[in-house]
Design an enzyme around this catalytic site. Structure first.
Site, PDB file in Angstrom:
ATOM      1  CG  ASP A  64      17.495 -32.896  -1.615  1.00  0.00           C
ATOM      2  OD1 ASP A  64      17.201 -31.796  -2.122  1.00  0.00           O
ATOM      3  OD2 ASP A  64      16.657 -33.672  -1.139  1.00  0.00           O
ATOM      4  CG  ASP A  87      17.264 -26.992  -3.067  1.00  0.00           C
ATOM      5  OD1 ASP A  87      16.558 -26.139  -3.616  1.00  0.00           O
ATOM      6  OD2 ASP A  87      16.852 -28.121  -2.745  1.00  0.00           O
ATOM      7  CG  ASP A 118      18.993 -29.303  -6.134  1.00  0.00           C
ATOM      8  OD1 ASP A 118      18.498 -28.259  -6.574  1.00  0.00           O
ATOM      9  OD2 ASP A 118      18.637 -29.828  -5.067  1.00  0.00           O
TER      10      ASP A 118
END
Length: 618
Positions: A513, A321, A517
């Protein structure tokens, strides 16, 4: 060294001294036999007791049973003319030396874990009737103001509301550099307050705080066994009965069918039993994983179980990410472009409009303009969902927001070529400029990508919900060739599923994080979460947690896993190889009891010492 370890070391030394005395001092035969037996029982009485208990509990086929049968058998053969007293004592002595090394190694590993356990806070200070009162952290509710004195641990996660200080975060992050905190900073439980007095408003319950969650993860990590550990457990259960029956066969069949001496073949059978002990495998493999988990936690990398180390060592694709993983996840004012207007006055007015905003964009503008109390009169603050905010400042109407907001009020806005989030400003519906807000790369992000490729990761993919232009810029800066932008959370899962289904992807790790996610972290072969600022959902779903949010720790975690599995394989191949060779030599009469001692105790000591390498930081 524990009292038990000191006691065992004393027994080993006494037995060794008696053995040396027998070798170098001329003694009568009866005295010599007495000293041999004394040395044997001093160093080996606990093994004999364990073997007896195993027989009593109908679980006799373990290393204690093998040691007992082999050494008592060797002593018994002395009464048939075979001189085996020294070998019997030596087998027990060197076995105990091996056990001592094992105990020391496990103690070293446990110390790393117990150092981490020291983050457990014992109390919280609250102010009651003008006095500081110590209470159980479990009793403190969310929103309570607690006081942390110098030298005390932060008991519960929270936000500093009064005071400033320096925190030792080493137990959480593995980072030795202290961290300065001030009013408004978020702090995590388990850190140690080094100097100033802090007042903290708690944001979580004690059992949901960082320290409690870390301790729970570490305490339960050993319950998740790796495939290697399960293999060794099953191997020992099958292997031990087989070698016992082989030894019986070796002691009985040749003398009966080939008219050989019973004492010769019983001696060979005893050697066979000593050699066959699977101690090196049974002890060193779990110890290697345990040491690796302890060493990783000391470096600020929490791995939830040894089973995850195996998958982590085989990672070929890393999917990341962007926000909060590769970038700081904190928006900052990057530039101010004013149109026939003073740039400082533009940010000043925008900051006042955003005074009450909780949106990250608004907070970044407020943080950039420090002089909030400058006497301006602010009225009629109104938020327009998805567009922006307006307010009257000193009688003038100021609008701050996106392009659609400018179009709504009829202001002729100007586009910006600079990448980032563009916040436009208009005064009395007249356009005066815009502010560029951007998310900054973390200091080690580029180095992290380079390091991942260097250690054998073949493919790195970046996923983000940001616009394509921003994703292109970030990926180019980091050297990531493959990225997907403008993704909603469910689209991230779809992209990961696609990557997992591709044959050349190998084992896939996802690093993230945010709360969005969590589904992707759970779906990946290995989920890696940023622990310091990551959401609870992401940390819960992940298999590996990086406590200081440093992306460079991703490669370090993979290196620890690779090193651990390398040590495990070395110990398996070395132990089995030496065992097989010595078993063959023992069965045909070439290897004596001293070779058996090396094959059992020597290999175990070498395997344990090799396992200890897993404690060393990579």
């Amino acid at each position: 060294m524990s009292s038990k370890q000191r006691k065992n070391l004393s027994r080993i030394i006494i037995s060794a001294v008696l053995m040396i005395a027998i070798f170098f001092i001329p003694l009568e035969k009866n005295v010599e036999i007495f000293l041999y037996l004394a040395a044997y029982f001093i160093v080996g009485y606990d093994i004999l007791i364990k073997a007896a208990k195993g027989i009593k509990n109908l679980r006799p086929l373990d290393e204690n049973f093998l040691m007992t049968v082999a050494t008592l058998g060797a002593i018994f053969l002395n009464f048939f003319g075979e001189e085996n007293f020294s070998e019997a004592v030596a087998v027990m002595l060197f076995y105990q030396i091996g056990e001592f090394f094992q105990s020391y190694a496990i103690g070293k590993s446990r110390k790393n874990i117990s150092d981490l356990m020291d983050i457990r806070p014992d109390f919280a200070n609250i102010e009651s009737a003008g006095k500081i009162e110590r209470v159980d952290p479990d009793e403190v509710e969310i929103g309570t103001k607690i006081i942390v004195q110098p030298g005390e641990k932060i008991p519960i996660d929270g936000v500093v509301v009064e005071g400033n200080s320096t925190l030792n975060t080493a137990a959480l992050t593995g980072e030795s550099l202290p961290r300065n905190v001030k009013v408004g900073d978020e702090i995590l439980s388990g850190c140690i307050n080094l100097n100033g007095v802090l007042k903290i408003r708690t944001t979580k319950n004690f059992d949901e705080s960082t320290a409690s969650k870390i301790l729970d993860l570490v305490e339960n990590a050993s319950s998740l066994k790796s495939r290697s550990e399960n293999f060794i457990t099953k191997f020992a259960k099958i292997y031990t009965p087989i070698v016992v029956f082989c030894a019986i066969f070796l002691a009985i069949i040749p003398p009966i069918f080939f008219a050989e001496s019973f004492s010769v073949w019983i001696y060979r059978a005893l050697i066979f039993l000593v050699i066959s002990c699977p101690c090196a495998l049974v002890i060193s493999i779990p110890l290697t994983f345990f040491a690796a988990l302890g060493g990783a936690s000391r470096a600020g990398i929490l791995i939830k179980g040894s089973n995850f180390l195996e998958n982590l060592s085989k990672i070929k694709t890393v999917v990341m990410d962007k926000t909060g993983t590769l970038t700081k996840g904190i928006f900052e004012v990057d530039d101010i472009h004013a149109k026939n207007f003073d740039a400082e006055n533009l940010i000043h007015l925008a900051a006042h409009v955003e005074r009450f905003s909780t949106h990250p964009i608004g907070i970044s503008i407020k943080n950039f303009y420090k002089n909030e109390n400058d006497g301006c009169k602010i009225e009629n603050v109104e938020e327009f969902f998805g567009l922006g905010v307006s307010a009257k400042i000193n009688g003038e109407t100021v609008h701050v927001g996106n392009e659609k907001f400018m179009e709504k009020i009829g202001a002729q806005w100007k586009s910006c070529e600079k990448l980032g989030t563009i916040i436009h400003v208009a005064i009395n519906k007249k356009y005066v400029g815009h502010i560029v807000i951007s998310d900054k790369l973390k200091p080690h992000s580029k180095q992290s990508v380079e390091k991942l490729f260097a250690i054998g990761v073949e493919r790195i993919v970046m996923l983000t919900g940001d616009a394509k232009k921003i994703a292109e810029k970030i990926s180019a800066e980091l050297g990531i060739k493959e990225f997907y932008s403008e993704l909603l959370p469910e689209k991230k899962v779809e992209h990961l599923e696609k990557i997992l289904s591709e044959k050349n992807s190998g084992k896939v790790a996802f690093v993230g994080d945010g709360i969005n996610d969590a589904p992707v972290l759970a779906r990946a072969d290995i989920g890696i979460a940023m622990g310091a600022m990551g959401s609870d959902a992401a940390i819960e779903a992940a298999d590996v947690i990086l406590m200081d949010d440093d992306p460079l720790k991703i490669s370090q975690a993979i290196q620890i896993a690779k090193k651990t599995l390398s040590i495990v394989k070395e110990n398996i191949y070395f132990s089995i190889g030496v065992k097989i060779l010595c078993l063959i030599l023992g069965a045909v009469g070439i290897a004596n009891m001293w070779a058996a001692i090396f094959a059992d105790v020597g290999v175990m000591v070498l395997a344990v010492l090799n396992a200890m390498r897993a404690l060393i930081k990579v």
